[in-house]
Design an enzyme around this catalytic site. Structure first.
Site, short mmCIF file in Angstrom:
data_model
loop_
_atom_site.label_atom_id
_atom_site.label_comp_id
_atom_site.label_asym_id
_atom_site.label_seq_id
_atom_site.Cartn_x
_atom_site.Cartn_y
_atom_site.Cartn_z
N SER A 120 0.75 -1.08 0.02
CA SER A 120 -0.17 -0.01 -0.20
C SER A 120 0.80 1.21 0.08
O SER A 120 0.29 2.22 -0.34
CB SER A 120 -0.65 0.26 1.27
N GLU A 178 -3.26 -0.14 -9.60
CA GLU A 178 -2.13 0.93 -9.81
C GLU A 178 -1.03 -0.24 -10.04
O GLU A 178 -0.61 -0.93 -9.53
CB GLU A 178 -1.93 1.74 -8.53
#
Ligand SMILES: C[C@H](O)CC(=O)SCCNC(=O)CCNC(=O)[C@H](O)C(C)(C)COP(=O)(O)OP(=O)(O)OC[C@H]1O[C@@H](n2cnc3c(N)ncnc32)[C@H](O)[C@@H]1OP(=O)(O)O
Ligand SMILES: NC(=O)c1ccc[n+]([C@@H]2O[C@H](COP(=O)([O-])OP(=O)(O)OC[C@H]3O[C@@H](n4cnc5c(N)ncnc54)[C@H](O)[C@@H]3O)[C@@H](O)[C@H]2O)c1
Length: 308
Positions: free
Chosen positions: A144, A177
């Site tokens: 993350s 992403e």
């Protein structure tokens, strides 16, 4: 061959040349994220091995996948529910589990790491896997907040290393992403991008910066909501109602922190605070720390800001 056909076929050949064939995928970590990544990969037709620390966790991971697939088939086979069970067993048959990560990666095309958000532990894992995986195997982290380049440094394959940051819940969230470091080569990046499209996701191109795009915006936002509770400015419920009804978010920031996992939020914040000690947005939160110390990690443990 016409000019257009010639150009088209040359274009396709060039693109295909820039991508590695993926048949088998290994997901390390079968928690909230790893189980979702294994599920959507199997749904896209890939053979998947899911690795975790013991069989009890892996059984739980399979139960999470099964529960999610039950929700998927309810919609997918609404007209003919009898097809649902066959679909679920077909997907589950594509997923195998093991506690032996070295064995799992010995003949795999892509490793996706989704273990605890801790640089030291991730580096140790990648350094071990690098010794046993094929030279052609691509490595990706679902981190993350941590630096992909830093992880890639412990391997002899920095050009075959990138980030694949999925969102929770993986079966529902469309975005991934795809993180490219200064060493990630075109073949690796294009392969990761194409893999996301094959999953039916929408990939975006990210640089290897803290929090990439979404978490750089989302984590400070969730943390400011936690600080509002800490200051006694508003209750969790009122903050969540405010952001759902006043700003159109599907979940309020406190609910979302519980959903992401309060431990995950703390790992992210502490990591950034260590790296940028003077940044006011990354200062640790006593309230968040208290919940984590008490083992109240949010939805996954049955209690966080809310009880589930
Ligand atoms: C910190 C990290 O690095 C990055 C992150 O991941 S940050 C977190 C990002 N995630 C978010 O922001 C999530 C925000 N929340 C949402 O989008 C929505 O609340 C949600 C999709 C999770 C759930 O939707 P919601 O309408 O609130 O609840 P619910 O009615 O239970 O679910 C909606 C649909 O999704 C489906 N669904 C939800 N979770 C599912 C799952 N895990 N698997 C399969 N289907 C699922 C349900 O079956 C339901 O389908 P239906 O509409 O056909 O009945
Ligand atoms: N929770 C989120 O919303 C979210 C979203 C996107 C990315 N991420 C990132 O994904 C990663 C995993 O997060 P999560 O929420 O799934 O965590 P989680 O705690 O639900 O799951 C982590 C799993 O990894 C396993 N594990 C830990 N060390 C291991 C090792 N050495 N080998 C094999 N398995 C190991 C644990 O047993 C656990 O099952 C973290 O890097 C996190 O930052 C989390």
């Amino acid at each position: 061959m016409s000019f257009a056909t010639n150009v088209l076929s040359r274009g396709l050949a060039t693109t295909a040349w820039r991508m590695a064939a993926l048949n088998h995928i290994t997901v390390i970590g079968g928690g909230s994220m790893g189980s979702g990544i294994a599920q959507v990969s199997a749904q896209a037709g890939y053979k998947v091995t899911m690795v975790d620390q013991n069989d009890e966790i892996l059984n739980k991971s399979c139960a999470i996948i099964n529960k999610s697939l039950q929700r998927v088939v309810k919609k997918k086979f609404a007209d003919d529910p009898s097809k649902g069970e066959a679909y679920i067993s077909d997907i589950m048959s594509k997923i195998s589990t093991t506690t032996d990560s070295s064995k799992a990666v010995s003949n795999t095309d892509l490793v996706i790491e989704a273990i605890i958000e801790n640089m030291g532990i991730k580096k140790k894992l990648f350094s071990e896997l690098d010794k046993v995986a094929k030279e052609s195997t691509i490595f990706a982290s679902n981190t993350s907040s941590l630096s992909i380049s830093e992880m890639a440094k412990v391997t002899k394959r920095p050009e075959k290393f990138g980030g694949l940051h999925f969102f929770n819940p993986v079966p529902m969230m469309k975005l991934v992403e795809v993180v490219r470091t200064s060493n990630t080569n075109d073949n690796t990046f294009d392969t990761l991008f194409d893999y996301c499209k094959k999953l039916g996701k929408v990939p975006v191109n990210c640089k290897d910066t803290p929090g990439f795009i979404v978490n750089r915006l989302l984590v400070p936002y969730m943390m400011e909501a936690v600080r509002m509770v800490e200051r006694g400015d508003a209750s969790p419920k009122d903050i969540d109602t405010g952001m759902k009804l006043g700003a159109g978010y599907p979940m309020g920031p406190i609910e979302l922190a519980d959903y992401v996992g309060l431990d995950v939020c703390k790992f992210i914040l502490d990591g950034w605070h260590e790296e940028f000690p003077d940044h006011p947005l990354f200062v640790p939160s006593p309230l968040l720390n208290k919940f984590v110390d008490e083992g109240k990690l949010g939805r996954k443990t049955g209690e966080g800001f809310y009880k589930y």
